[in-house]
Design an enzyme around this catalytic site. Sequence first.
Site, PDB file in Angstrom:
ATOM      1  N   HIS A  51       0.842  -1.188   0.000  1.00 16.21           N
ATOM      2  CA  HIS A  51       0.000   0.000   0.000  1.00 16.21           C
ATOM      3  C   HIS A  51       0.885   1.248   0.000  1.00 16.21           C
ATOM      4  O   HIS A  51       2.100   1.157   0.207  1.00 16.21           O
ATOM      5  CB  HIS A  51      -0.946   0.006   1.219  1.00 16.21           C
ATOM      6  CG  HIS A  51      -0.267   0.092   2.550  1.00 16.21           C
ATOM      7  ND1 HIS A  51      -0.161  -0.986   3.419  1.00 16.21           N
ATOM      8  CD2 HIS A  51       0.359   1.117   3.170  1.00 16.21           C
ATOM      9  CE1 HIS A  51       0.492  -0.611   4.500  1.00 16.21           C
ATOM     10  NE2 HIS A  51       0.826   0.661   4.382  1.00 16.21           N
TER      11      HIS A  51
HETATM   12  P1  TYD Z   1      -2.000  -2.877   7.683  1.00 17.88           P
HETATM   13  O1  TYD Z   1      -1.460  -1.490   7.661  1.00 17.88           O
HETATM   14  O2  TYD Z   1      -2.932  -3.278   6.604  1.00 17.88           O
HETATM   15  O3  TYD Z   1      -0.802  -3.910   7.717  1.00 17.88           O
HETATM   16  P2  TYD Z   1       0.413  -4.080   6.703  1.00 17.88           P
HETATM   17  O4  TYD Z   1       1.606  -3.871   7.545  1.00 17.88           O
HETATM   18  O5  TYD Z   1       0.390  -5.457   6.163  1.00 17.88           O
HETATM   19  O6  TYD Z   1       0.255  -3.080   5.629  1.00 17.88           O
HETATM   20  O7  TYD Z   1      -2.674  -3.121   9.103  1.00 17.88           O
HETATM   21  C1  TYD Z   1      -3.213  -4.362   9.481  1.00 17.88           C
HETATM   22  C2  TYD Z   1      -4.467  -4.120  10.311  1.00 17.88           C
HETATM   23  O8  TYD Z   1      -4.174  -3.378  11.484  1.00 17.88           O
HETATM   24  C3  TYD Z   1      -5.515  -3.334   9.542  1.00 17.88           C
HETATM   25  O9  TYD Z   1      -6.784  -3.905   9.835  1.00 17.88           O
HETATM   26  C4  TYD Z   1      -5.445  -1.953  10.139  1.00 17.88           C
HETATM   27  C5  TYD Z   1      -4.935  -2.185  11.542  1.00 17.88           C
HETATM   28  N1  TYD Z   1      -4.093  -1.086  12.035  1.00 17.88           N
HETATM   29  C6  TYD Z   1      -4.552  -0.245  13.027  1.00 17.88           C
HETATM   30  O10 TYD Z   1      -5.690  -0.372  13.512  1.00 17.88           O
HETATM   31  N2  TYD Z   1      -3.738   0.751  13.493  1.00 17.88           N
HETATM   32  C7  TYD Z   1      -2.511   0.951  12.990  1.00 17.88           C
HETATM   33  O11 TYD Z   1      -1.787   1.876  13.446  1.00 17.88           O
HETATM   34  C8  TYD Z   1      -2.026   0.082  11.940  1.00 17.88           C
HETATM   35  C9  TYD Z   1      -0.661   0.263  11.343  1.00 17.88           C
HETATM   36  C10 TYD Z   1      -2.850  -0.922  11.499  1.00 17.88           C
END
Ligand code: TYD
Length: 142
Positions: A51
């Site tokens: 992303h």
């Molecule tokens: P995501 O950013 O999609 O993970 P990746 O590191 O794979 O990109 O985050 C995973 C899940 O955690 C998503 O449902 C959103 C949640 N999340 C929060 O609630 N707060 C945060 O600060 C972060 C980074 C993620």
Amino acid sequence: MTGLVEWVDFPPLGDERGSLVALEGQKTVPFAIRRVYYLFGTKEGVSRGFHAHRNLLQVAVCVTGSCRIVLDDGRSREEAVLDSPTRGLFIRNMVWREMHDFTPDCVLLVLASEHYDEADYIRDYGQFRSELGGDAYAQARR
Ligand code: TYD
């Protein structure tokens, strides 16, 4: 023109007893820190990220273990191996990121300039390219 991989070196504050790193917003880290999160216990073979953020700035540091981060600004794709607790990777907004090769002991600490906001995410690569607009394509052609 700044490269995509921008390291932030943390001043070593350790002494004969051991090591210490202090991270301060707008000093060691080039923005005011509103949020801190960390990834750990990442399963073998799992890749994360995929992303970009419209506004968010981040600094990522592997405090233990290592991982590889791929950055893509629509013009070029560069990668960095994070394997030091004294050096962070500055990830600007509108940069697509992918995280790979987490070691089992990896703890990836992330300092962020904003609170969590799902609306700030761009999770589709095609959407990312389209939000970059013609500018990215124009520069890519040079
Ligand atoms: P995501 O950013 O999609 O993970 P990746 O590191 O794979 O990109 O985050 C995973 C899940 O955690 C998503 O449902 C959103 C949640 N999340 C929060 O609630 N707060 C945060 O600060 C972060 C980074 C993620």
